[in-house]
Design a protein around this motif. Structure first.
Motif, PDB file in Angstrom:
ATOM      1  N   ASP A   1     -24.762 -31.758  29.031  1.00 27.27           N
ATOM      2  CA  ASP A   1     -25.078 -30.324  29.188  1.00 27.27           C
ATOM      3  C   ASP A   1     -25.082 -29.610  27.832  1.00 27.27           C
ATOM      4  N   THR A   2     -24.062 -29.935  27.014  1.00 27.18           N
ATOM      5  CA  THR A   2     -23.982 -29.291  25.681  1.00 27.18           C
ATOM      6  C   THR A   2     -25.184 -29.655  24.825  1.00 27.18           C
ATOM      7  N   LEU A   3     -25.539 -30.956  24.860  1.00 28.15           N
ATOM      8  CA  LEU A   3     -26.674 -31.417  24.064  1.00 28.15           C
ATOM      9  C   LEU A   3     -27.970 -30.826  24.574  1.00 28.15           C
ATOM     10  N   HIS A   4     -28.146 -30.801  25.893  1.00 27.35           N
ATOM     11  CA  HIS A   4     -29.382 -30.269  26.481  1.00 27.35           C
ATOM     12  C   HIS A   4     -29.567 -28.802  26.091  1.00 27.35           C
ATOM     13  N   LYS A   5     -28.468 -28.050  26.140  1.00 27.79           N
ATOM     14  CA  LYS A   5     -28.552 -26.620  25.792  1.00 27.79           C
ATOM     15  C   LYS A   5     -28.879 -26.451  24.300  1.00 27.79           C
ATOM     16  N   LYS A   6     -28.272 -27.297  23.467  1.00 28.95           N
ATOM     17  CA  LYS A   6     -28.514 -27.214  22.026  1.00 28.95           C
ATOM     18  C   LYS A   6     -29.973 -27.483  21.698  1.00 28.95           C
ATOM     19  N   LEU A   7     -30.526 -28.504  22.371  1.00 30.53           N
ATOM     20  CA  LEU A   7     -31.933 -28.833  22.127  1.00 30.53           C
ATOM     21  C   LEU A   7     -32.856 -27.753  22.692  1.00 30.53           C
ATOM     22  N   SER A   8     -32.500 -27.232  23.833  1.00 27.36           N
ATOM     23  CA  SER A   8     -33.348 -26.218  24.477  1.00 27.36           C
ATOM     24  C   SER A   8     -33.326 -24.910  23.706  1.00 27.36           C
ATOM     25  N   ASP A   9     -32.195 -24.607  23.080  1.00 29.89           N
ATOM     26  CA  ASP A   9     -32.071 -23.333  22.338  1.00 29.89           C
ATOM     27  C   ASP A   9     -32.717 -23.389  20.957  1.00 29.89           C
ATOM     28  N   ASN A  10     -33.062 -24.560  20.499  1.00 30.74           N
ATOM     29  CA  ASN A  10     -33.661 -24.680  19.168  1.00 30.74           C
ATOM     30  C   ASN A  10     -35.021 -23.989  19.131  1.00 30.74           C
ATOM     31  N   THR A  11     -35.230 -23.228  18.082  1.00 28.10           N
ATOM     32  CA  THR A  11     -36.514 -22.496  17.940  1.00 28.10           C
ATOM     33  C   THR A  11     -37.334 -22.985  16.759  1.00 28.10           C
ATOM     34  N   SER A  12     -36.759 -23.797  15.900  1.00 31.43           N
ATOM     35  CA  SER A  12     -37.485 -24.231  14.694  1.00 31.43           C
ATOM     36  C   SER A  12     -38.384 -25.433  14.970  1.00 31.43           C
ATOM     37  N   HIS A  13     -38.015 -26.250  15.946  1.00 31.20           N
ATOM     38  CA  HIS A  13     -38.794 -27.454  16.238  1.00 31.20           C
ATOM     39  C   HIS A  13     -39.027 -27.594  17.757  1.00 31.20           C
ATOM     40  N   THR A  14     -39.392 -26.533  18.331  1.00 31.88           N
ATOM     41  CA  THR A  14     -39.573 -26.517  19.790  1.00 31.88           C
ATOM     42  C   THR A  14     -40.558 -27.582  20.255  1.00 31.88           C
ATOM     43  N   ALA A  15     -41.723 -27.626  19.663  1.00 26.22           N
ATOM     44  CA  ALA A  15     -42.766 -28.576  20.089  1.00 26.22           C
ATOM     45  C   ALA A  15     -42.321 -30.007  19.863  1.00 26.22           C
ATOM     46  N   LEU A  16     -41.629 -30.248  18.729  1.00 25.76           N
ATOM     47  CA  LEU A  16     -41.192 -31.611  18.426  1.00 25.76           C
ATOM     48  C   LEU A  16     -40.125 -32.096  19.418  1.00 25.76           C
ATOM     49  N   LEU A  17     -39.262 -31.186  19.831  1.00 26.44           N
ATOM     50  CA  LEU A  17     -38.137 -31.562  20.689  1.00 26.44           C
ATOM     51  C   LEU A  17     -38.482 -31.557  22.190  1.00 26.44           C
ATOM     52  N   GLN A  18     -39.609 -30.945  22.486  1.00 30.21           N
ATOM     53  CA  GLN A  18     -39.934 -30.799  23.912  1.00 30.21           C
ATOM     54  C   GLN A  18     -39.987 -32.127  24.661  1.00 30.21           C
ATOM     55  N   PRO A  19     -40.564 -33.195  24.122  1.00 31.71           N
ATOM     56  CA  PRO A  19     -40.568 -34.485  24.848  1.00 31.71           C
ATOM     57  C   PRO A  19     -39.165 -35.006  25.111  1.00 31.71           C
ATOM     58  N   VAL A  20     -38.243 -34.785  24.144  1.00 32.68           N
ATOM     59  CA  VAL A  20     -36.866 -35.246  24.328  1.00 32.68           C
ATOM     60  C   VAL A  20     -36.191 -34.457  25.449  1.00 32.68           C
ATOM     61  N   ILE A  21     -36.410 -33.150  25.424  1.00 34.59           N
ATOM     62  CA  ILE A  21     -35.814 -32.286  26.455  1.00 34.59           C
ATOM     63  C   ILE A  21     -36.323 -32.706  27.840  1.00 34.59           C
ATOM     64  N   THR A  22     -37.601 -32.965  27.904  1.00 28.87           N
ATOM     65  CA  THR A  22     -38.211 -33.360  29.190  1.00 28.87           C
ATOM     66  C   THR A  22     -37.641 -34.698  29.668  1.00 28.87           C
ATOM     67  N   ALA A  23     -37.509 -35.654  28.726  1.00 30.14           N
ATOM     68  CA  ALA A  23     -36.992 -36.987  29.094  1.00 30.14           C
ATOM     69  C   ALA A  23     -35.550 -36.908  29.564  1.00 30.14           C
ATOM     70  N   LEU A  24     -34.752 -36.106  28.857  1.00 32.07           N
ATOM     71  CA  LEU A  24     -33.344 -35.959  29.256  1.00 32.07           C
ATOM     72  C   LEU A  24     -33.231 -35.273  30.623  1.00 32.07           C
ATOM     73  N   THR A  25     -34.107 -34.311  30.843  1.00 29.30           N
ATOM     74  CA  THR A  25     -34.091 -33.607  32.143  1.00 29.30           C
ATOM     75  C   THR A  25     -34.425 -34.585  33.273  1.00 29.30           C
ATOM     76  N   GLU A  26     -35.459 -35.427  33.028  1.00 31.83           N
ATOM     77  CA  GLU A  26     -35.846 -36.423  34.045  1.00 31.83           C
ATOM     78  C   GLU A  26     -34.711 -37.429  34.259  1.00 31.83           C
ATOM     79  N   LEU A  27     -34.013 -37.723  33.150  1.00 33.53           N
ATOM     80  CA  LEU A  27     -32.895 -38.659  33.253  1.00 33.53           C
ATOM     81  C   LEU A  27     -31.814 -38.127  34.181  1.00 33.53           C
TER      82      LEU A  27
END
Length: 359
Positions: free
Chosen positions: A188-214
């Motif tokens: 949860d902490t990691l997911h929120k940290k990645l989701s709150d990032n604004t500098s590399h949103t597009a780069l991190l989006q696949p990771v966020i999506t994969a973790l969510t599916e996980l």
């Protein structure tokens, strides 16, 4: 007028051979000098003085006239020599002062022109200093902004890399058999940290999506491998991005280091140039003031020398006139003596009768 009268008397005496003796003697008697001489002759005749003594008297008078003229000639010669020397010295003084006025006038005018150039140079130099300082301030601000941006972006990249590393550790734990429930808090902490990032949103989006599916579909090895590969690729991109930004930062820093030294050196040169021009301008102003003072001094001295020359020339003109007048008088007086000697030698009886009949 006296000179004209004496010359007229000389002409009259010279023409006496064509006039009768009484007329000639009357003319001589009308002249003050002739009257005195005739009075002296009368005294000698009344004393029955021999004719040769009367001639001796006239010879003495003539010799006195010659001596007086010789003395006067000598005195006038001395006056002429002295006058010529004084006039020559004064003319040299006048020429000297004229040359000094001309040279100082040229110096003043040339320096005034040079001063105008120097004042324009210092105006440009002051403007160049201001532009240099403005450029330095502007470029320094730009460089500081570049560095701040670099630090901020690198910090953001480091934060994302840290988050990617945390995600990789999470995936590794899950791959090694840890249950999702055990790591739910970290997830949860990691997911929120990645989701709150604004500098590399597009780069991190696949990771966020994969973790969510996980979290939604459950953990399976294939999904974990895929996420681990994705995290590795993203981390590599972030490292490359950081390296690129670091390279840009280093090149910008090197450029600023070189450019700032150039600006500093140019500033030093301009400040030194300004100081030199200030000294030069003051020296030129002093030169102009000194030249003007010398012009005024030599102008006064020139006027004084010209006045002295005019006075000397006027004095010599008076001396010359006196010399000519007195010389003419002595010439006339000598003529009277000569005529009397002629009459006494040739017409003594007639002359004696005329002298005896004088009042």
């Amino acid at each position: 007028m006296q000179k004209i009268a004496l010359l007229a008397l000389v002409l009259a005496v010279t023409a006496a051979k064509f006039v009768d003796t009484h007329t000639t003697l009357a003319q001589i008697n009308s002249d003050p000098f002739g009257h005195v001489v005739l009075s002296a002759i009368k005294a000698h005749l009344q004393a029955s003085t021999p004719a040769n003594e009367v001639n001796m008297l006239l010879n003495g008078v003539g010799a006195g006239l010659v001596q007086d003229q010789n003395d006067h000639d000598h005195a006038f010669e001395l006056d002429t020599t002295t006058n010529n020397r004084i006039v020559e010295d004064l003319e040299k003084e006048i020429l000297y002062h004229q040359n000094q006025i001309a040279s100082n006038t040229q110096l003043r005018d040339d320096t005034i022109e040079a001063l105008a150039v120097s004042e324009e140079d210092i105006r440009v130099t002051i403007s160049d200093i201001a532009n240099n300082e403005a450029t330095y301030a502007r470029e320094e601000a730009t460089r500081n902004q570049q560095h701040e941006t670099f630090v901020s972006k690198v910090a953001a990249i480091d934060d994302v890399i840290d988050a990617i590393d945390e995600a990789a550790k999470l995936i590794q734990h899950l791959s090694l058999g840890a249950s999702f429930a055990q790591l739910k808090s970290k997830y949860d902490t990691l997911h929120k940290k990645l989701s709150d990032n604004t500098s590399h949103t597009a780069l991190l989006q696949p990771v966020i999506t994969a973790l969510t599916e996980l979290a939604t579909h459950g953990v399976n090895q294939k999904a974990l491998t895929k996420i681990a590969q994705l995290l590795s690729e993203i981390r590599q991109q972030l490292v490359q991005e950081k390296a690129a930004k670091t390279d840009v930062e280093e090149r910008q820093a090197a450029h600023w280091a070189e450019f700032s030294v150039h600006l500093a050196n140019e500033h030093t040169r301009l400040v030194e140039r300004k100081a030199q021009l200030e000294v030069q301008i003051q020296e030129q102003k002093d030169t102009i003031e000194d030249a003007q003072s010398w012009i005024e001094f030599h102008t006064l001295e020139l006027e004084n020398s010209e006045e002295r020359l005019a006075g000397q020339q006027a004095w010599y003109a008076v001396q010359s006139e006196i010399y000519e007048t007195q010389t003419a008088e002595r010439t006339a007086q000598q003529e009277i003596v000569d005529r009397l000697q002629e009459h006494i030698s040739e017409k003594l009886s007639t002359t004696a009768q005329f002298i005896a009949s004088r009042n």
